[in-house]
Design an enzyme around this catalytic site. Structure first.
Site, PDB file in Angstrom:
ATOM      1  N   LYS A  86      32.596  39.193  39.858  1.00 56.89           N
ATOM      2  CA  LYS A  86      31.684  40.305  40.090  1.00 56.89           C
ATOM      3  C   LYS A  86      31.825  41.447  39.093  1.00 56.89           C
ATOM      4  O   LYS A  86      30.894  42.202  38.872  1.00 56.89           O
ATOM      5  CB  LYS A  86      31.830  40.836  41.517  1.00 56.89           C
ATOM      6  CG  LYS A  86      33.094  41.649  41.787  1.00 56.89           C
ATOM      7  CD  LYS A  86      33.003  42.251  43.196  1.00 56.89           C
ATOM      8  CE  LYS A  86      34.147  43.143  43.598  1.00 56.89           C
ATOM      9  NZ  LYS A  86      35.440  42.461  43.771  1.00 56.89           N
TER      10      LYS A  86
ATOM     11  N   HIS B 225      44.798  42.935  48.573  1.00 59.47           N
ATOM     12  CA  HIS B 225      44.176  43.663  47.463  1.00 59.47           C
ATOM     13  C   HIS B 225      44.574  45.127  47.614  1.00 59.47           C
ATOM     14  O   HIS B 225      44.312  45.737  48.648  1.00 59.47           O
ATOM     15  CB  HIS B 225      42.652  43.500  47.498  1.00 59.47           C
ATOM     16  CG  HIS B 225      41.975  43.876  46.203  1.00 59.47           C
ATOM     17  ND1 HIS B 225      42.123  45.111  45.623  1.00 59.47           N
ATOM     18  CD2 HIS B 225      41.163  43.174  45.384  1.00 59.47           C
ATOM     19  CE1 HIS B 225      41.419  45.155  44.495  1.00 59.47           C
ATOM     20  NE2 HIS B 225      40.833  43.985  44.315  1.00 59.47           N
TER      21      HIS B 225
ATOM     22  N   SER C  49      40.917  49.007  44.087  1.00 57.19           N
ATOM     23  CA  SER C  49      40.554  48.892  42.674  1.00 57.19           C
ATOM     24  C   SER C  49      41.026  50.114  41.895  1.00 57.19           C
ATOM     25  O   SER C  49      41.123  51.205  42.436  1.00 57.19           O
ATOM     26  CB  SER C  49      39.046  48.723  42.538  1.00 57.19           C
ATOM     27  OG  SER C  49      38.751  48.085  41.322  1.00 57.19           O
TER      28      SER C  49
ATOM     29  N   GLU D 162      43.907  38.283  41.061  1.00 57.18           N
ATOM     30  CA  GLU D 162      42.450  38.333  40.927  1.00 57.18           C
ATOM     31  C   GLU D 162      42.005  39.560  40.126  1.00 57.18           C
ATOM     32  O   GLU D 162      41.303  40.425  40.639  1.00 57.18           O
ATOM     33  CB  GLU D 162      41.797  38.366  42.313  1.00 57.18           C
ATOM     34  CG  GLU D 162      42.092  37.144  43.151  1.00 57.18           C
ATOM     35  CD  GLU D 162      41.485  37.214  44.548  1.00 57.18           C
ATOM     36  OE1 GLU D 162      41.211  36.143  45.110  1.00 57.18           O
ATOM     37  OE2 GLU D 162      41.284  38.326  45.078  1.00 57.18           O
ATOM     38  N   PRO D 163      42.410  39.655  38.859  1.00 58.61           N
ATOM     39  CA  PRO D 163      42.002  40.821  38.076  1.00 58.61           C
ATOM     40  C   PRO D 163      40.508  40.791  37.801  1.00 58.61           C
ATOM     41  O   PRO D 163      39.941  39.739  37.521  1.00 58.61           O
ATOM     42  CB  PRO D 163      42.785  40.644  36.766  1.00 58.61           C
ATOM     43  CG  PRO D 163      42.982  39.159  36.645  1.00 58.61           C
ATOM     44  CD  PRO D 163      43.157  38.665  38.061  1.00 58.61           C
ATOM     45  N   GLY D 164      39.864  41.931  37.931  1.00 58.65           N
ATOM     46  CA  GLY D 164      38.448  42.050  37.556  1.00 58.65           C
ATOM     47  C   GLY D 164      38.356  43.060  36.436  1.00 58.65           C
ATOM     48  O   GLY D 164      38.367  42.739  35.245  1.00 58.65           O
TER      49      GLY D 164
HETATM   50  C1  LIG Z   1      36.574  42.991  43.568  1.00 58.64           C
HETATM   51  C2  LIG Z   1      37.689  42.093  43.905  1.00 58.64           C
HETATM   52  C3  LIG Z   1      38.687  41.842  42.963  1.00 58.64           C
HETATM   53  C4  LIG Z   1      38.767  42.524  41.631  1.00 58.64           C
HETATM   54  O1  LIG Z   1      39.170  43.830  41.746  1.00 58.64           O
HETATM   55  P1  LIG Z   1      39.503  44.728  40.467  1.00 58.64           P
HETATM   56  O2  LIG Z   1      39.861  46.028  41.040  1.00 58.64           O
HETATM   57  O3  LIG Z   1      38.292  44.762  39.613  1.00 58.64           O
HETATM   58  O4  LIG Z   1      40.656  44.085  39.777  1.00 58.64           O
HETATM   59  C5  LIG Z   1      39.667  40.926  43.307  1.00 58.64           C
HETATM   60  N1  LIG Z   1      39.665  40.304  44.509  1.00 58.64           N
HETATM   61  C6  LIG Z   1      38.718  40.540  45.441  1.00 58.64           C
HETATM   62  C7  LIG Z   1      38.778  39.814  46.727  1.00 58.64           C
HETATM   63  C8  LIG Z   1      37.712  41.431  45.169  1.00 58.64           C
HETATM   64  O5  LIG Z   1      36.789  41.676  46.105  1.00 58.64           O
END
Ligand SMILES: *Cc1c(COP(=O)(O)O)cnc(C)c1O
Length: 397
Positions: free
Chosen positions: A78, A206, A209, A281-283
């Site tokens: 995402k 998590h 962010s 799960e880095p975004g």
């Molecule tokens: C959005 C999301 C992420 C990514 O988060 P970042 O803050 O961008 O690293 C990872 N895991 C889940 C379940 C998310 O919803």
């Protein structure tokens, strides 16, 4: 420092130096070279665009792998679902986490094996679960009893992990308060999984962010360790640990580097035996630094003594994280003294105000460019066509 005038301080822009950061952490952060933005503008400008350098995405991936050798990154699609960004990450060995069938289809079109994808949206419709299962997705997150029952009624051989509630203190974009099982829920879910013979096989969390507090990972990992033992006692076989996303990127405030976070994470991981698979799960971390968002001043206005800057991209055009308090570094070609501006997007909606009392040069004018630094995450991904304005362009280099 929130704003760097390109005209005045171009070298500072290429090699940002943030004096205060050295008190906090000395690991240098990267940004896209501003010359790439200049070069992109030579091709003309018709609408706002994000320019992304996949080389930086690759370097961020390598840096994360080096910092946390036991942890396999599953990129959160995402944050920036551009196929060329995803392709670069595939080539660097990334895996992925998804929230929807649309994200799954995108990955499949790029040749990603669904077996290696984590479905990490804690609530899905029956149709969405069935679709993912039919494509070969095996791993699903759950954080409540209802979803555990729903998942296993559709896919009895699913492998799942339990998302737990952890502190989001010091995260610029907190997520706690929505997802994550609490202590009493956890006991109930483990007992139900055991009774259903469901393969509840791990724990995830998590930290929120843009998390600037490494302690959140330590707390999450210590909680996970306790829950692993509870699961084993209940006859389950926990073997996946998901330490989530949240790794921060440089904007205005100082951040801990990935190496500083890794010190905390790697130490806490010693409590987990080597056969436990560890994923993250880095975004934002992998894509933010790689991009500049470029837009333009459509017009200026003075209303009740207040200066307004109207841009051709606002909240609906991708600049939305400012509305929850994220402060970007914003550059312009002007060098006038700073004054306070309210900054609005192009739509008629009264919520389309992206910044209030932002310090920007007094001499900004219609037609000037606005350059938003480290904007590769959560910009284009959020944009809509609301009010008939075009989606921002994407230039991937
Ligand atoms: C959005 C999301 C992420 C990514 O988060 P970042 O803050 O961008 O690293 C990872 N895991 C889940 C379940 C998310 O919803």
């Amino acid at each position: 420092m929130q704003r760097v005038s390109v005209a005045k301080k171009q070298s500072a822009l290429r090699q940002p130096s943030f004096a205060a950061d050295h008190l906090f952490d000395s690991h240098p952060e990267t940004s896209l070279d501003f010359e790439c933005v200049r070069a992109a503008l030579k091709d003309g400008y018709t609408k706002p665009f994000l320019i992304v350098d996949t080389q930086i995405v690759r370097e961020k991936m390598r840096r994360m792998l080096a910092a946390m050798p036991r942890v396999r990154p599953h990129y959160a699609v995402k944050a920036n679902p551009n196929p060329r960004v995803l392709q670069a990450l595939i080539e660097e060995g990334a895996r992925f986490e998804i929230a929807s069938p649309g994200e799954l289809d995108l990955l499949i079109s790029l040749g990603v094996s669904p077996m290696q994808v984590l479905y990490s949206n804690p609530v899905r419709s029956r149709d969405q679960i069935a679709y993912a299962a039919s494509k070969g997705v095996e791993w699903f997150v759950i954080d409540c009893l209802d979803e555990l029952k729903k998942l296993y009624s559709i896919k009895p051989d699913a492998k799942s992990y339990l998302r737990i509630d952890t502190p989001n203190i010091g995260s610029d974009w907190p997520l706690a308060g929505k997802f994550g099982a609490h202590t009493a829920d956890i006991r109930e879910i483990i007992a139900a999984a055991s009774a259903l013979k469901a393969d509840l096989a791990g724990v995830g969390f998590h930290v929120g962010s843009q998390c600037r507090n490494p302690e959140n990972w330590r707390v999450g990992l210590e909680k996970a360790r306790v829950i692993f033992d509870q699961m084993t006692k209940a006859g389950l076989r926990p073997r996946l640990l998901n330490i989530g996303g949240g790794y921060p990127v440089r904007h205005v405030k100082p951040i801990p580097s990935i190496e500083v976070i890794a010190d905390v994470v790697n130490r806490a991981l010693e409590a987990f035996p080597p056969e436990v698979e560890i994923v993250a799960e880095p975004g934002r971390y992998l894509v933010s630094d790689a991009g500049y968002f470029v837009c333009r001043v459509m017009g200026t206005a003075k209303r009740g003594g207040k200066r307004w800057l109207h841009l051709d991209a606002g909240l609906f055009g991708g600049i939305i994280e400012t509305t929850e308090g994220l402060k970007y570094r914003i550059c312009t070609d002007r060098s006038g003294p700073d004054v306070k501006w309210n900054v609005a997007g192009p739509t008629c909606d009264s919520i389309d105000v992206i910044m209030r009392d932002e310090s920007l040069p007094s001499d900004l004018q219609e037609g000037d460019f606005i350059y938003i630094c480290n904007a590769g995450a959560y910009t284009t991904a959020y944009a809509s066509n609301f009010n008939g304005f075009p989606l921002p362009g994407e230039r991937v280099i």
